[in-house]
Scaffold this motif. Sequence first.
Motif, short mmCIF file in Angstrom:
data_model
loop_
_atom_site.label_atom_id
_atom_site.label_comp_id
_atom_site.label_asym_id
_atom_site.label_seq_id
_atom_site.Cartn_x
_atom_site.Cartn_y
_atom_site.Cartn_z
N ARG A 120 0.84 -1.21 0.00
CA ARG A 120 0.00 0.00 0.00
C ARG A 120 0.87 1.26 0.00
O ARG A 120 0.58 2.23 -0.69
N TRP A 121 1.96 1.23 0.76
CA TRP A 121 2.88 2.37 0.74
C TRP A 121 3.55 2.50 -0.63
O TRP A 121 3.76 3.61 -1.14
N ALA A 122 3.89 1.38 -1.22
CA ALA A 122 4.49 1.42 -2.56
C ALA A 122 3.53 2.05 -3.57
O ALA A 122 3.94 2.81 -4.46
N ALA A 123 2.24 1.76 -3.41
CA ALA A 123 1.24 2.36 -4.31
C ALA A 123 1.13 3.87 -4.10
O ALA A 123 0.98 4.63 -5.07
N LEU A 155 -4.04 7.10 23.01
CA LEU A 155 -5.34 6.88 22.39
C LEU A 155 -6.12 8.19 22.23
O LEU A 155 -6.87 8.37 21.27
N LYS A 156 -5.93 9.11 23.16
CA LYS A 156 -6.67 10.37 23.12
C LYS A 156 -6.11 11.33 22.08
O LYS A 156 -6.86 12.03 21.39
N SER A 157 -4.77 11.38 21.92
CA SER A 157 -4.19 12.45 21.11
C SER A 157 -3.44 11.99 19.87
O SER A 157 -3.27 12.77 18.93
N ASP A 158 -2.99 10.75 19.83
CA ASP A 158 -2.11 10.31 18.74
C ASP A 158 -2.74 9.31 17.79
O ASP A 158 -2.43 9.31 16.59
N CYS A 159 -3.57 8.43 18.29
CA CYS A 159 -4.17 7.38 17.46
C CYS A 159 -5.45 7.92 16.82
O CYS A 159 -6.56 7.59 17.23
N THR A 160 -5.26 8.72 15.80
CA THR A 160 -6.40 9.42 15.18
C THR A 160 -6.51 9.05 13.71
O THR A 160 -5.51 8.82 13.03
N PRO A 161 -7.74 9.01 13.18
CA PRO A 161 -7.93 8.68 11.76
C PRO A 161 -7.46 9.80 10.85
O PRO A 161 -7.32 10.95 11.28
N ALA A 162 -7.24 9.46 9.59
CA ALA A 162 -6.67 10.40 8.63
C ALA A 162 -7.45 11.70 8.51
O ALA A 162 -6.84 12.79 8.48
N PRO A 163 -8.79 11.70 8.41
CA PRO A 163 -9.50 12.99 8.26
C PRO A 163 -9.26 13.94 9.42
O PRO A 163 -9.14 15.15 9.21
N PRO A 213 2.32 19.84 0.15
CA PRO A 213 1.17 19.28 0.87
C PRO A 213 1.59 18.03 1.64
O PRO A 213 2.46 17.27 1.20
N ILE A 214 0.97 17.81 2.79
CA ILE A 214 1.19 16.60 3.58
C ILE A 214 -0.09 15.78 3.53
O ILE A 214 -1.14 16.21 3.99
N LEU A 215 0.01 14.61 2.94
CA LEU A 215 -1.13 13.72 2.79
C LEU A 215 -1.26 12.84 4.03
O LEU A 215 -0.28 12.32 4.53
N HIS A 216 -2.49 12.69 4.52
CA HIS A 216 -2.75 11.77 5.62
C HIS A 216 -3.63 10.65 5.12
O HIS A 216 -4.69 10.89 4.53
N ILE A 217 -3.18 9.42 5.34
CA ILE A 217 -3.93 8.24 4.91
C ILE A 217 -4.05 7.28 6.09
O ILE A 217 -3.36 7.43 7.11
N ASP A 218 -4.93 6.30 5.94
CA ASP A 218 -5.05 5.25 6.95
C ASP A 218 -4.34 4.00 6.45
O ASP A 218 -4.93 3.15 5.79
N ASN A 219 -3.05 3.94 6.73
CA ASN A 219 -2.24 2.74 6.49
C ASN A 219 -1.37 2.58 7.73
O ASN A 219 -0.17 2.84 7.73
N SER A 220 -2.01 2.16 8.79
CA SER A 220 -1.42 2.29 10.12
C SER A 220 -0.51 1.14 10.49
O SER A 220 -0.54 0.05 9.91
N ALA A 221 0.31 1.42 11.50
CA ALA A 221 1.12 0.41 12.16
C ALA A 221 0.93 0.59 13.66
O ALA A 221 0.66 1.69 14.14
#
Length: 309
Positions: A120-123, A155-163, A213-221
Amino acid sequence: MTVPITELRIENAAWASARPRLSVLIPTFRDDPGALLKALDDPSASAEIVVLDDGGSDDMLAERIARRIQALRVPARFVRLSSNEGRAKGRNRLASHARGGHFLFLDSDMLPDTPDFLSRWAAVAETNAPVAFGGFTLDQTPQRPETALHRAMALKSDCTPAPERAREPEKHVFTSNLLVRRDVFETIGFDEGFAGWGWEDVEWAMRVVRQHPILHIDNSATHLGLDAAPTMAAKYEQSAANFARVVASHRDIVSAYPSYKVAKALKPFPLRGVWRPMLKRIALAEAVPVSLRAFAMRLYRASLYIEAV
């Protein structure tokens, strides 16, 4: 006289002839990246892996990493430094070993959340994105009492979805799961004036976002390496000078952050030498409810930043 830092390099059989499009860059300091390396061993992704032991001085660990590197199917190199360079300078050195058109920075205590993480990162790299952050979770992190505070705060401040991250794109950039195009990094590297822990990745993103631009996506680790509360407090104490460095260069951005605003609000309060240690004691007290400990730790962190605001 300062002794120059030397590096030892070990490559696997696939390294020499590879022409990777993506370079996965993993710094480590006394952590074993074995689980991460196993998860990334995907030859279909046209990627290479470079691991940097940043002066960890653990011979047995270095031998294990070297064996794992040599056993990978993916082209891989292990670089071992004679002394520690630190988070910013070490990552800049890592990038100097990369051959791909995009760099994927991953911390050694991360673990992909999906089997197709690397492809997914390669894409994304194929779209020629300048910078992208994939996010992180605690989905695979064991729950332990000693790390309950870090879990609650993350969980409160860092683990957030892309939008949600995209609303303040530079604020939610960490080198734990970060894709950067080569030409962007060659013109905007990490500021090697940062020392110790904290803020070097966000400050880097502040410079980047002014040009790209900085893109935010949901491809988490998953972040496996949660800290016990005393370690958290020590890292925040280290970070005060780095926060001041960020304020000096980017006050227009950082002044909107809660850590800055709370520090500003706390600044007029007298007897700082009395209430600041009390906040720390509450944060470290495992008998206190986690929600109250987290509130106290956030206030303690802000109190350390008072001199910078």
